[in-house]
Scaffold this motif. Structure first.
Motif, mmCIF file in Angstrom:
data_model
loop_
_atom_site.group_PDB
_atom_site.id
_atom_site.type_symbol
_atom_site.label_atom_id
_atom_site.label_comp_id
_atom_site.label_asym_id
_atom_site.label_seq_id
_atom_site.Cartn_x
_atom_site.Cartn_y
_atom_site.Cartn_z
ATOM 1 N N ALA A 180 0.832 -1.209 0.000
ATOM 2 C CA ALA A 180 0.000 0.000 0.000
ATOM 3 C C ALA A 180 0.864 1.256 0.000
ATOM 4 C CB ALA A 180 -0.941 -0.018 1.200
ATOM 5 N N GLN A 181 1.964 1.220 0.759
ATOM 6 C CA GLN A 181 2.849 2.390 0.820
ATOM 7 C C GLN A 181 3.526 2.628 -0.533
ATOM 8 O OE1 GLN A 181 5.886 2.240 3.842
ATOM 9 N NE2 GLN A 181 6.700 4.242 3.303
ATOM 10 N N HIS A 191 2.430 1.680 -3.447
ATOM 11 C CA HIS A 191 1.380 2.087 -4.377
ATOM 12 C C HIS A 191 1.104 3.585 -4.215
ATOM 13 C CE1 HIS A 191 -2.107 0.757 -6.918
ATOM 14 N NE2 HIS A 191 -2.476 1.983 -6.612
ATOM 15 N N ARG A 192 0.963 4.016 -2.969
ATOM 16 C CA ARG A 192 0.686 5.430 -2.714
ATOM 17 C C ARG A 192 1.839 6.317 -3.203
ATOM 18 N NH1 ARG A 192 -3.331 7.520 -0.590
ATOM 19 N NH2 ARG A 192 -4.026 5.693 0.570
ATOM 20 N N GLN A 193 3.089 5.897 -2.999
ATOM 21 C CA GLN A 193 4.240 6.679 -3.459
ATOM 22 C C GLN A 193 4.237 6.824 -4.981
ATOM 23 O OE1 GLN A 193 7.437 4.418 -1.698
ATOM 24 N NE2 GLN A 193 7.506 5.704 0.136
ATOM 25 N N ILE A 194 3.895 5.760 -5.672
ATOM 26 C CA ILE A 194 3.877 5.815 -7.137
ATOM 27 C C ILE A 194 2.713 6.676 -7.618
ATOM 28 C CG2 ILE A 194 3.567 4.423 -9.232
ATOM 29 C CD1 ILE A 194 5.255 2.254 -7.728
ATOM 30 N N VAL A 195 1.563 6.573 -6.964
ATOM 31 C CA VAL A 195 0.426 7.437 -7.315
ATOM 32 C C VAL A 195 0.799 8.897 -7.105
ATOM 33 C CG1 VAL A 195 -1.920 8.107 -6.641
ATOM 34 C CG2 VAL A 195 -1.353 5.691 -6.947
ATOM 35 N N THR A 196 1.477 9.200 -6.005
ATOM 36 C CA THR A 196 1.911 10.574 -5.737
ATOM 37 C C THR A 196 2.859 11.063 -6.828
ATOM 38 O OG1 THR A 196 1.629 10.321 -3.353
ATOM 39 C CG2 THR A 196 3.128 12.060 -4.087
ATOM 40 N N ALA A 197 3.817 10.236 -7.194
ATOM 41 C CA ALA A 197 4.773 10.610 -8.249
ATOM 42 C C ALA A 197 4.056 10.783 -9.589
ATOM 43 C CB ALA A 197 5.871 9.560 -8.351
ATOM 44 N N PHE A 198 3.091 9.913 -9.898
ATOM 45 C CA PHE A 198 2.295 9.992 -11.132
ATOM 46 C C PHE A 198 1.532 11.315 -11.163
ATOM 47 C CE2 PHE A 198 -1.685 9.325 -13.404
ATOM 48 C CZ PHE A 198 -1.279 8.708 -14.575
ATOM 49 N N ARG A 199 0.838 11.625 -10.059
ATOM 50 C CA ARG A 199 0.065 12.871 -9.984
ATOM 51 C C ARG A 199 0.975 14.084 -10.168
ATOM 52 N NH1 ARG A 199 -0.049 16.564 -6.583
ATOM 53 N NH2 ARG A 199 0.942 15.356 -4.934
ATOM 54 N N HIS A 200 2.098 14.085 -9.464
ATOM 55 C CA HIS A 200 3.022 15.218 -9.532
ATOM 56 C C HIS A 200 3.583 15.388 -10.953
ATOM 57 C CE1 HIS A 200 6.786 17.483 -8.819
ATOM 58 N NE2 HIS A 200 5.986 18.166 -8.020
ATOM 59 N N GLY A 217 -10.660 1.128 -3.064
ATOM 60 C CA GLY A 217 -9.884 0.600 -1.953
ATOM 61 C C GLY A 217 -8.376 0.723 -2.074
ATOM 62 N N THR A 218 -7.884 1.330 -3.146
ATOM 63 C CA THR A 218 -6.443 1.543 -3.296
ATOM 64 C C THR A 218 -6.192 3.002 -3.669
ATOM 65 O OG1 THR A 218 -6.443 0.913 -5.640
ATOM 66 C CG2 THR A 218 -5.989 -0.835 -4.051
ATOM 67 N N PRO A 219 -4.976 3.487 -3.439
ATOM 68 C CA PRO A 219 -4.684 4.872 -3.799
ATOM 69 C C PRO A 219 -4.905 5.124 -5.294
ATOM 70 C CG PRO A 219 -2.962 3.992 -2.390
ATOM 71 C CD PRO A 219 -3.844 2.841 -2.777
ATOM 72 N N GLY A 220 -5.531 6.235 -5.588
ATOM 73 C CA GLY A 220 -5.789 6.631 -6.966
ATOM 74 C C GLY A 220 -5.910 8.142 -7.041
ATOM 75 N N VAL A 221 -6.515 8.624 -8.106
ATOM 76 C CA VAL A 221 -6.592 10.065 -8.347
ATOM 77 C C VAL A 221 -7.984 10.426 -8.843
ATOM 78 C CG1 VAL A 221 -5.675 11.951 -9.757
ATOM 79 C CG2 VAL A 221 -4.139 10.170 -8.939
ATOM 80 N N VAL A 262 -9.235 8.019 -11.647
ATOM 81 C CA VAL A 262 -8.168 7.224 -12.248
ATOM 82 C C VAL A 262 -7.650 6.216 -11.223
ATOM 83 C CG1 VAL A 262 -5.889 7.299 -13.348
ATOM 84 C CG2 VAL A 262 -7.517 9.176 -13.704
ATOM 85 N N ALA A 263 -7.641 4.943 -11.623
ATOM 86 C CA ALA A 263 -7.066 3.876 -10.804
ATOM 87 C C ALA A 263 -5.826 3.352 -11.529
ATOM 88 C CB ALA A 263 -8.077 2.755 -10.608
ATOM 89 N N LEU A 264 -4.813 3.013 -10.760
ATOM 90 C CA LEU A 264 -3.561 2.525 -11.324
ATOM 91 C C LEU A 264 -3.266 1.130 -10.793
ATOM 92 C CD1 LEU A 264 -1.379 5.708 -10.710
ATOM 93 C CD2 LEU A 264 -2.612 5.119 -12.796
ATOM 94 N N ASP A 265 -2.918 0.197 -11.683
ATOM 95 C CA ASP A 265 -2.389 -1.104 -11.276
ATOM 96 C C ASP A 265 -0.879 -0.993 -11.336
ATOM 97 O OD1 ASP A 265 -4.888 -2.202 -10.972
ATOM 98 O OD2 ASP A 265 -4.882 -3.259 -12.890
ATOM 99 N N ILE A 266 -0.213 -1.466 -10.296
ATOM 100 C CA ILE A 266 1.238 -1.325 -10.200
ATOM 101 C C ILE A 266 1.859 -2.697 -9.955
ATOM 102 C CG2 ILE A 266 3.107 -0.282 -8.853
ATOM 103 C CD1 ILE A 266 1.043 2.030 -8.292
ATOM 104 N N HIS A 267 2.904 -3.004 -10.708
ATOM 105 C CA HIS A 267 3.635 -4.259 -10.548
ATOM 106 C C HIS A 267 5.124 -3.967 -10.673
ATOM 107 C CE1 HIS A 267 4.045 -8.593 -10.489
ATOM 108 N NE2 HIS A 267 4.988 -8.438 -11.393
ATOM 109 N N ASP A 268 5.894 -4.486 -9.749
ATOM 110 C CA ASP A 268 7.347 -4.290 -9.759
ATOM 111 C C ASP A 268 7.733 -2.816 -9.844
ATOM 112 O OD1 ASP A 268 7.805 -7.012 -9.535
ATOM 113 O OD2 ASP A 268 7.974 -7.304 -11.702
#
Length: 151
Positions: free
Chosen positions: A29-30, A32-41, A105-109, A121-127
């Protein structure tokens, strides 16, 4: 369908294999949230290089306009195309605000203009990379987000 039974079986087999090959997101979850934050920024600042670096080379972006609003009819595939799509949307809509929120239920925008939610916007994140982007722009499906609007 205009295809032979053998061709239909092959299409079904190929589709089942493709679905089985899709791995669910493997980030915490952490992460995922970091990548969503970077994506948004990256989207808000127009940072193409950072946005591209966050995306898997085979990333796919899908949008649901429900026939009510303009949306891509087919998936957008590839990191350069997806990055340019999002940066283009940001440039073409003055006053766009991206707000990090939980989406399914997951971080998104959520995407807002003048306080009104116009997309989620929902993001699926892998690796550590975004593999799928799901964007809902159909106003009929955004009712749950109306409580997030400002008066």
């Amino acid at each position: 369908m205009g295809r032979t039974p053998a061709a239909c079986r092959q299409l079904a087999s190929s589709a089942r294999r493709r679905i089985a090959d899709r791995r669910p997101g493997s980030s915490t979850a952490q992460e995922h949230r970091q990548i969503v934050t970077a994506f948004r920024h990256a989207c808000q600042t127009g940072d193409l290089d950072t946005l591209v670096a966050l995306l898997d080379p085979a990333v796919e972006s899908r949008s649901d306009g429900g026939g009510r609003v303009r949306a891509a009819l087919r998936p957008i595939v590839g990191r350069d195309k997806v990055a340019r799509l999002f940066l283009g949307l940001m440039r073409n809509e003055p006053g766009v605000e991206l707000v990090e929120e939980d989406v399914n239920g997951t971080p998104g925008v959520s995407v807002r203009i003048a306080g009104t939610t116009i997309a989620v916007v929902a993001l699926d994140i892998h690796d550590g990379l975004v593999t799928d982007v799901w964007m809902v722009v159909n106003p009929d499906k955004l009712h749950a987000w109306t409580g997030h609007e400002t008066p």
